[in-house]
Write an enzyme that holds these catalytic residues in place. Structure first.
Site, PDB file in Angstrom:
ATOM      1  N   HIS A 202       0.802  -1.227   0.000  1.00 19.19           N
ATOM      2  CA  HIS A 202       0.000   0.000   0.000  1.00 19.19           C
ATOM      3  C   HIS A 202       0.831   1.272   0.000  1.00 19.19           C
ATOM      4  O   HIS A 202       0.279   2.364  -0.093  1.00 19.19           O
ATOM      5  CB  HIS A 202      -0.959   0.008   1.187  1.00 19.19           C
ATOM      6  CG  HIS A 202      -0.267   0.255   2.502  1.00 19.19           C
ATOM      7  ND1 HIS A 202       0.443  -0.723   3.148  1.00 19.19           N
ATOM      8  CD2 HIS A 202      -0.161   1.365   3.267  1.00 19.19           C
ATOM      9  CE1 HIS A 202       0.950  -0.226   4.265  1.00 19.19           C
ATOM     10  NE2 HIS A 202       0.602   1.034   4.362  1.00 19.19           N
TER      11      HIS A 202
HETATM   12  C1  UD1 Z   1      -2.159   5.026   6.279  1.00 23.69           C
HETATM   13  C2  UD1 Z   1      -0.830   5.526   6.872  1.00 23.69           C
HETATM   14  C3  UD1 Z   1       0.229   4.462   6.686  1.00 23.69           C
HETATM   15  C4  UD1 Z   1      -0.216   3.139   7.271  1.00 23.69           C
HETATM   16  C5  UD1 Z   1      -1.562   2.755   6.657  1.00 23.69           C
HETATM   17  C6  UD1 Z   1      -2.077   1.473   7.269  1.00 23.69           C
HETATM   18  C7  UD1 Z   1      -0.443   7.934   6.734  1.00 23.69           C
HETATM   19  C8  UD1 Z   1       0.324   8.998   6.051  1.00 23.69           C
HETATM   20  N1  UD1 Z   1      -0.376   6.721   6.178  1.00 23.69           N
HETATM   21  O1  UD1 Z   1      -1.956   4.866   4.883  1.00 23.69           O
HETATM   22  O2  UD1 Z   1       1.393   4.876   7.377  1.00 23.69           O
HETATM   23  O3  UD1 Z   1       0.753   2.160   6.975  1.00 23.69           O
HETATM   24  O4  UD1 Z   1      -2.507   3.794   6.906  1.00 23.69           O
HETATM   25  O5  UD1 Z   1      -3.175   0.977   6.561  1.00 23.69           O
HETATM   26  O6  UD1 Z   1      -1.068   8.187   7.735  1.00 23.69           O
HETATM   27  N2  UD1 Z   1      -9.402   4.604   2.165  1.00 23.69           N
HETATM   28  C9  UD1 Z   1     -10.597   3.934   2.091  1.00 23.69           C
HETATM   29  N3  UD1 Z   1     -11.159   3.518   3.257  1.00 23.69           N
HETATM   30  C10 UD1 Z   1     -10.585   3.706   4.471  1.00 23.69           C
HETATM   31  C11 UD1 Z   1      -9.376   4.400   4.527  1.00 23.69           C
HETATM   32  C12 UD1 Z   1      -8.791   4.833   3.372  1.00 23.69           C
HETATM   33  O7  UD1 Z   1     -11.141   3.728   1.019  1.00 23.69           O
HETATM   34  O8  UD1 Z   1     -11.156   3.290   5.487  1.00 23.69           O
HETATM   35  C13 UD1 Z   1      -8.748   5.033   0.906  1.00 23.69           C
HETATM   36  C14 UD1 Z   1      -9.024   6.465   0.553  1.00 23.69           C
HETATM   37  O9  UD1 Z   1      -9.164   6.550  -0.818  1.00 23.69           O
HETATM   38  C15 UD1 Z   1      -7.760   7.177   0.975  1.00 23.69           C
HETATM   39  C16 UD1 Z   1      -6.707   6.124   0.752  1.00 23.69           C
HETATM   40  O10 UD1 Z   1      -7.355   4.883   1.044  1.00 23.69           O
HETATM   41  O11 UD1 Z   1      -7.554   8.325   0.227  1.00 23.69           O
HETATM   42  C17 UD1 Z   1      -5.494   6.266   1.630  1.00 23.69           C
HETATM   43  O12 UD1 Z   1      -5.865   6.329   3.002  1.00 23.69           O
HETATM   44  P1  UD1 Z   1      -4.946   7.148   4.048  1.00 23.69           P
HETATM   45  O13 UD1 Z   1      -5.487   7.004   5.413  1.00 23.69           O
HETATM   46  O14 UD1 Z   1      -4.756   8.536   3.534  1.00 23.69           O
HETATM   47  O15 UD1 Z   1      -3.549   6.439   3.928  1.00 23.69           O
HETATM   48  P2  UD1 Z   1      -3.167   4.889   3.900  1.00 23.69           P
HETATM   49  O16 UD1 Z   1      -2.639   4.591   2.546  1.00 23.69           O
HETATM   50  O17 UD1 Z   1      -4.293   4.062   4.422  1.00 23.69           O
END
Ligand code: UD1
Length: 365
Positions: A202
């Site tokens: 990811h």
């Molecule tokens: C985040 C953390 C990362 C951690 C990971 C664990 C930061 C900068 N990154 O990354 O360090 O390893 O979590 O999973 O904080 N989304 C969904 N549903 C959700 C959550 C996210 O669809 O419940 C999608 C959204 O499109 C979002 C993308 O995933 O824009 C990324 O989510 P985000 O929380 O920004 O970062 P992660 O890649 O999950």
């Protein structure tokens, strides 16, 4: 005395559970959980609370996704309002996600004491958003709770006074050990026949660039020629796969599924021949389980996993990966919970009470 835990993303939930449970046994302390809403899908959030036997959050900010500035800013605005309305005596943040750094900034300016669980880890790679979050949080925290010797060493090198650092071991391992116990899993169970490989990817550095993603899809396809490959896909990765030909390319060879709930993921890890990942926490979990792990990154902020022998960094997406996979799968590691390197660092399933004792000492001072 009110201790508030701020959590937002999947790995945070795994870390807060043992600390919250240990604090519940200490008199005179009220421990509450604030969920920022950084992760909000049922499979990214609610199921973790269920599997970890965590009570529902006391406060939910519901901020959701966005760019780094949008997400960090939204958490700061909402959390600042919350602490103004009900100021805790101590805030505890976990790991390195945006929720962690956002809450740290708010506490520093509101004059609320701050503790950081999993302090001091450094990849020395500032292109990782998590590295920025780690540096900011550690700079602002009053109490730094360290999971491995590198954490203490890095903090001292940055000028943190030794009196603020406590070696507690790794609370993520407490959650893992607890679940293994509840599920009756005492030893690894890799298949006797065709190897079983679990993949999780990811990180923006692996999934955001279509060329890199295509190379990775190629490699996973080659791995699937001789192994069963299971790929639980993070929403960020799913979106990238859908937007490039890599998604279709993978579909024929690899079993692509939704993110697994914690309980099911741990079962899969214990039954795996090999893990291929770019996660931080999974490097640690595989080390404790004695499962070989190929980390598709150029660096790790968790060097103890290299020392434990189970983890190997593989930054290049080339044929070497297949050779490395074969080599690592052929090795034998100490059984679950018996790796002496990890035990010496306090990865013994009892880090939660040590963290709780350090928090209680600070809040009572
Ligand atoms: C985040 C953390 C990362 C951690 C990971 C664990 C930061 C900068 N990154 O990354 O360090 O390893 O979590 O999973 O904080 N989304 C969904 N549903 C959700 C959550 C996210 O669809 O419940 C999608 C959204 O499109 C979002 C993308 O995933 O824009 C990324 O989510 P985000 O929380 O920004 O970062 P992660 O890649 O999950």
């Amino acid at each position: 005395m009110h201790i508030q835990h701020v959590v937002g993303a999947r790995p945070n939930f795994v870390k807060v559970a043992p600390v919250h449970a240990a604090l519940a046994t200490l008199p005179g302390i009220r421990s509450t959980i604030l969920h920022t809403g950084q992760h909000y899908d049922r499979l990214m959030s609610d199921v973790f609370f269920e599997d970890l036997r965590l009570p529902a959050p006391d406060v939910s900010l519901g901020v959701g996704s966005g760019t780094h500035a949008e997400q960090t800013g939204a958490i700061m605005v909402a959390f600042e309002r919350q602490v103004a309305a009900e100021p805790p005596d101590l805030v505890v943040v976990y790991g390195d996600v945006n929720s962690t750094a956002a809450a740290a900034l708010v506490c520093a300016k509101a004059g609320i004491p701050l503790a950081h669980v999993e302090a001091g880890l450094r990849s020395f790679d500032r292109t990782m958003p998590e590295e920025i979050n780690r540096m900011v949080t550690d700079r602002l925290a009053d109490l730094l709770l360290v999971t491995e010797p590198a954490g203490r060493k890095n903090l001292l090198a940055e000028g943190v006074v030794a009196g603020r650092i406590v070696d507690t071991g790794n609370v993520m391992i407490d959650s893992l050990a607890g679940l293994l116990e509840r599920e009756g899993i005492r030893e690894r169970r890799p298949p006797a026949g065709k190897p079983r490989v679990i993949v999780t990817l990811h990180r923006p550095s692996n999934v955001d660039e279509p060329g890199r993603l295509a190379q990775l899809a190629d490699l996973l396809g080659s791995l699937a020629a001789t192994a069963e490959v299971l790929f639980p896909v993070h929403p960020r990765t799913r979106a990238r796969l859908a937007a490039t030909p890599a998604g279709a390319q993978l579909a024929g060879t690899v079993t692509v599924v939704e993110p697994l709930r914690y309980r099911d993921f741990v079962r899969e890890l214990a039954g795996a021949s090999l893990i291929v990942t770019d996660s931080g926490g999974i490097q640690e979990e595989s080390a404790y389980l004695g499962v070989p792990c190929l980390t598709l990154r150029a660096n790790t902020e968790r060097p103890i996993t290299l020392e434990a022998g189970t983890n190997r960094l593989e930054p290049e997406c080339d044929g070497d990966l297949l050779g490395a996979a074969r080599d690592l799968m052929g090795r034998r590691f100490p059984p679950i919970g018996r790796n002496p390197v990890l035990l010496a660092a306090g990865w013994d399933g009892h880090a939660g009470p040590r963290v709780a004792a350090a928090l209680a000492a600070l809040v009572r001072r």
